[in-house]
Design a protein around this motif. Structure first.
Motif, PDB file in Angstrom:
ATOM      1  N   THR A 197       7.324  -7.925 -26.103  1.00 17.22           N
ATOM      2  CA  THR A 197       5.906  -8.462 -25.856  1.00 17.22           C
ATOM      3  C   THR A 197       6.055 -10.008 -25.829  1.00 17.22           C
ATOM      4  OG1 THR A 197       4.899  -6.421 -26.883  1.00 17.22           O
ATOM      5  CG2 THR A 197       3.804  -8.473 -26.867  1.00 17.22           C
ATOM      6  N   VAL A 198       5.509 -10.642 -25.147  1.00 14.03           N
ATOM      7  CA  VAL A 198       5.740 -12.323 -24.853  1.00 14.03           C
ATOM      8  C   VAL A 198       4.333 -12.654 -25.033  1.00 14.03           C
ATOM      9  CG1 VAL A 198       6.398 -14.284 -23.610  1.00 14.03           C
ATOM     10  CG2 VAL A 198       7.815 -12.091 -23.377  1.00 14.03           C
ATOM     11  N   ASP A 199       3.964 -13.465 -26.198  1.00  8.51           N
ATOM     12  CA  ASP A 199       2.882 -14.326 -26.157  1.00  8.51           C
ATOM     13  C   ASP A 199       3.087 -15.210 -24.975  1.00  8.51           C
ATOM     14  OD1 ASP A 199       2.075 -12.681 -28.207  1.00  8.51           O
ATOM     15  OD2 ASP A 199       2.529 -14.042 -29.804  1.00  8.51           O
ATOM     16  N   VAL A 200       2.069 -15.339 -23.961  1.00 12.15           N
ATOM     17  CA  VAL A 200       2.146 -16.603 -22.822  1.00 12.15           C
ATOM     18  C   VAL A 200       1.418 -17.776 -23.343  1.00 12.15           C
ATOM     19  CG1 VAL A 200       1.349 -16.769 -20.656  1.00 12.15           C
ATOM     20  CG2 VAL A 200       1.819 -14.399 -21.295  1.00 12.15           C
ATOM     21  N   LYS A 201       2.463 -18.679 -23.038  1.00 16.70           N
ATOM     22  CA  LYS A 201       2.360 -20.060 -23.413  1.00 16.70           C
ATOM     23  C   LYS A 201       2.441 -20.823 -22.056  1.00 16.70           C
ATOM     24  CE  LYS A 201       3.916 -19.637 -28.013  1.00 16.70           C
ATOM     25  NZ  LYS A 201       4.989 -19.923 -28.774  1.00 16.70           N
ATOM     26  N   LYS A 202       2.156 -22.000 -21.887  1.00 18.47           N
ATOM     27  CA  LYS A 202       2.020 -22.774 -20.692  1.00 18.47           C
ATOM     28  C   LYS A 202       3.681 -23.063 -20.197  1.00 18.47           C
ATOM     29  CE  LYS A 202       2.065 -27.671 -22.459  1.00 18.47           C
ATOM     30  NZ  LYS A 202       1.634 -29.015 -22.452  1.00 18.47           N
ATOM     31  N   ASP A 203       4.417 -22.767 -21.240  1.00 18.15           N
ATOM     32  CA  ASP A 203       5.836 -23.061 -20.928  1.00 18.15           C
ATOM     33  C   ASP A 203       6.535 -21.683 -20.744  1.00 18.15           C
ATOM     34  OD1 ASP A 203       5.806 -22.346 -23.396  1.00 18.15           O
ATOM     35  OD2 ASP A 203       7.236 -23.902 -24.047  1.00 18.15           O
ATOM     36  N   SER A 204       5.849 -20.497 -20.667  1.00 15.69           N
ATOM     37  CA  SER A 204       6.331 -19.156 -20.619  1.00 15.69           C
ATOM     38  C   SER A 204       7.094 -18.718 -19.287  1.00 15.69           C
ATOM     39  CB  SER A 204       5.466 -18.134 -21.213  1.00 15.69           C
ATOM     40  OG  SER A 204       4.957 -18.347 -22.418  1.00 15.69           O
ATOM     41  N   ASP A 205       6.767 -19.556 -18.175  1.00 11.49           N
ATOM     42  CA  ASP A 205       7.329 -19.252 -16.913  1.00 11.49           C
ATOM     43  C   ASP A 205       8.985 -18.944 -17.162  1.00 11.49           C
ATOM     44  OD1 ASP A 205       4.977 -19.749 -16.143  1.00 11.49           O
ATOM     45  OD2 ASP A 205       5.573 -21.396 -14.624  1.00 11.49           O
ATOM     46  N   ALA A 206       9.601 -17.859 -16.715  1.00  9.41           N
ATOM     47  CA  ALA A 206      10.771 -17.512 -16.748  1.00  9.41           C
ATOM     48  C   ALA A 206      11.349 -16.248 -16.488  1.00  9.41           C
ATOM     49  CB  ALA A 206      11.216 -17.484 -18.267  1.00  9.41           C
ATOM     50  N   PHE A 207      12.367 -15.802 -16.179  1.00  5.65           N
ATOM     51  CA  PHE A 207      12.838 -14.465 -16.027  1.00  5.65           C
ATOM     52  C   PHE A 207      13.299 -14.001 -17.259  1.00  5.65           C
ATOM     53  CE2 PHE A 207      14.017 -16.140 -11.941  1.00  5.65           C
ATOM     54  CZ  PHE A 207      13.662 -15.219 -11.025  1.00  5.65           C
ATOM     55  N   TYR A 208      12.907 -12.777 -17.583  1.00  2.00           N
ATOM     56  CA  TYR A 208      13.057 -12.076 -18.817  1.00  2.00           C
ATOM     57  C   TYR A 208      13.890 -10.846 -18.675  1.00  2.00           C
ATOM     58  CZ  TYR A 208       9.682 -14.893 -21.048  1.00  2.00           C
ATOM     59  OH  TYR A 208       8.999 -16.219 -21.663  1.00  2.00           O
ATOM     60  N   LEU A 209      15.013 -10.831 -19.079  1.00  2.61           N
ATOM     61  CA  LEU A 209      15.917  -9.789 -18.830  1.00  2.61           C
ATOM     62  C   LEU A 209      16.321  -9.020 -20.051  1.00  2.61           C
ATOM     63  CD1 LEU A 209      17.568 -13.013 -17.892  1.00  2.61           C
ATOM     64  CD2 LEU A 209      18.302 -11.247 -16.317  1.00  2.61           C
ATOM     65  N   CYS A 210      16.740  -7.489 -19.735  1.00  2.18           N
ATOM     66  CA  CYS A 210      16.963  -6.707 -20.560  1.00  2.18           C
ATOM     67  C   CYS A 210      18.513  -6.062 -20.033  1.00  2.18           C
ATOM     68  CB  CYS A 210      15.918  -5.466 -20.785  1.00  2.18           C
ATOM     69  SG  CYS A 210      15.965  -4.229 -19.309  1.00  2.18           S
ATOM     70  N   ALA A 211      19.041  -5.864 -21.265  1.00  2.00           N
ATOM     71  CA  ALA A 211      20.472  -5.440 -20.961  1.00  2.00           C
ATOM     72  C   ALA A 211      20.671  -4.474 -21.948  1.00  2.00           C
ATOM     73  CB  ALA A 211      21.609  -6.437 -21.195  1.00  2.00           C
ATOM     74  N   ALA A 212      21.493  -3.343 -21.765  1.00  2.00           N
ATOM     75  CA  ALA A 212      21.612  -2.538 -22.751  1.00  2.00           C
ATOM     76  C   ALA A 212      23.302  -1.846 -22.955  1.00  2.00           C
ATOM     77  CB  ALA A 212      20.847  -1.094 -22.129  1.00  2.00           C
ATOM     78  N   SER A 213      23.605  -1.160 -23.825  1.00  2.00           N
ATOM     79  CA  SER A 213      24.948  -1.046 -24.045  1.00  2.00           C
ATOM     80  C   SER A 213      25.132   0.357 -25.031  1.00  2.00           C
ATOM     81  CB  SER A 213      25.661  -2.135 -24.791  1.00  2.00           C
ATOM     82  OG  SER A 213      26.970  -1.796 -24.966  1.00  2.00           O
ATOM     83  N   PHE A 214      26.000   1.088 -24.879  1.00  2.00           N
ATOM     84  CA  PHE A 214      26.277   2.025 -25.666  1.00  2.00           C
ATOM     85  C   PHE A 214      26.869   1.505 -27.014  1.00  2.00           C
ATOM     86  CE2 PHE A 214      26.669   4.891 -22.203  1.00  2.00           C
ATOM     87  CZ  PHE A 214      25.220   5.665 -22.332  1.00  2.00           C
ATOM     88  N   HIS A 215      27.519   0.390 -26.917  1.00  2.00           N
ATOM     89  CA  HIS A 215      28.283  -0.138 -27.992  1.00  2.00           C
ATOM     90  C   HIS A 215      27.563  -1.564 -28.507  1.00  2.00           C
ATOM     91  CE1 HIS A 215      31.422   2.442 -26.944  1.00  2.00           C
ATOM     92  NE2 HIS A 215      31.292   2.254 -25.683  1.00  2.00           N
ATOM     93  N   SER A 216      27.715  -1.968 -29.834  1.00  2.00           N
ATOM     94  CA  SER A 216      27.141  -3.332 -30.148  1.00  2.00           C
ATOM     95  C   SER A 216      28.046  -4.356 -29.635  1.00  2.00           C
ATOM     96  CB  SER A 216      27.258  -3.212 -31.908  1.00  2.00           C
ATOM     97  OG  SER A 216      28.291  -3.158 -32.105  1.00  2.00           O
ATOM     98  N   GLU A 217      28.993  -4.253 -29.272  1.00  4.46           N
ATOM     99  CA  GLU A 217      29.866  -5.268 -28.645  1.00  4.46           C
ATOM    100  C   GLU A 217      30.304  -5.424 -27.180  1.00  4.46           C
ATOM    101  OE1 GLU A 217      32.188  -7.304 -30.990  1.00  4.46           O
ATOM    102  OE2 GLU A 217      31.207  -6.870 -32.855  1.00  4.46           O
TER     103      GLU A 217
END
Length: 114
Positions: free
Chosen positions: A94-114
């Motif tokens: 969840t992103v609180d939208v502000k005037k400088d929130s224009d961006a790409f929001y990316l998710c990444a996933a992994s089976f491992h922590s590294e």
């Protein structure tokens, strides 16, 4: 009020090879007014979820990680962002939208922590 156009993209971080696990993320893009919030959702079978923000012309920056049902926020992202998930591996940002929130929001996933 100022509008913000927000895009999302999802990728998978794997060590070795892909086992064909799918990550589904929505919405693909949104256009919201400042002062509102945007919820991004995804489904995956991965155990570790990472969320990034990429401003135009910049490199992606880690916002937070969600591991063992515990969010950890990076410095500068402690407010205005909320990361969550469920035991069924449905993840959210969840992103609180502000005037400088224009961006790409990316998710990444992994089976491992590294």
């Amino acid at each position: 009020m100022t509008e913000a156009l927000i895009y999302t993209f999802c990728l998978t971080l794997l060590k070795g090879f892909s086992e064909g696990v799918l990550i589904t993320q929505w919405p693909e893009y949104v256009f919201n007014l400042a002062g509102t919030s945007v919820d991004f959702q995804n489904d995956t079978d991965y155990d570790y979820m990472y969320w990034y923000r990429q401003l135009q012309g910049k490199e992606p920056v880690l916002i937070a990680r969600y591991v063992a049902q515990t969010p950890t926020y990076e410095k500068g992202f402690e407010t205005g962002f909320k990361v969550g998930g469920t035991e069924r591996k449905k993840w959210s940002l969840t992103v609180d939208v502000k005037k400088d929130s224009d961006a790409f929001y990316l998710c990444a996933a992994s089976f491992h922590s590294e």
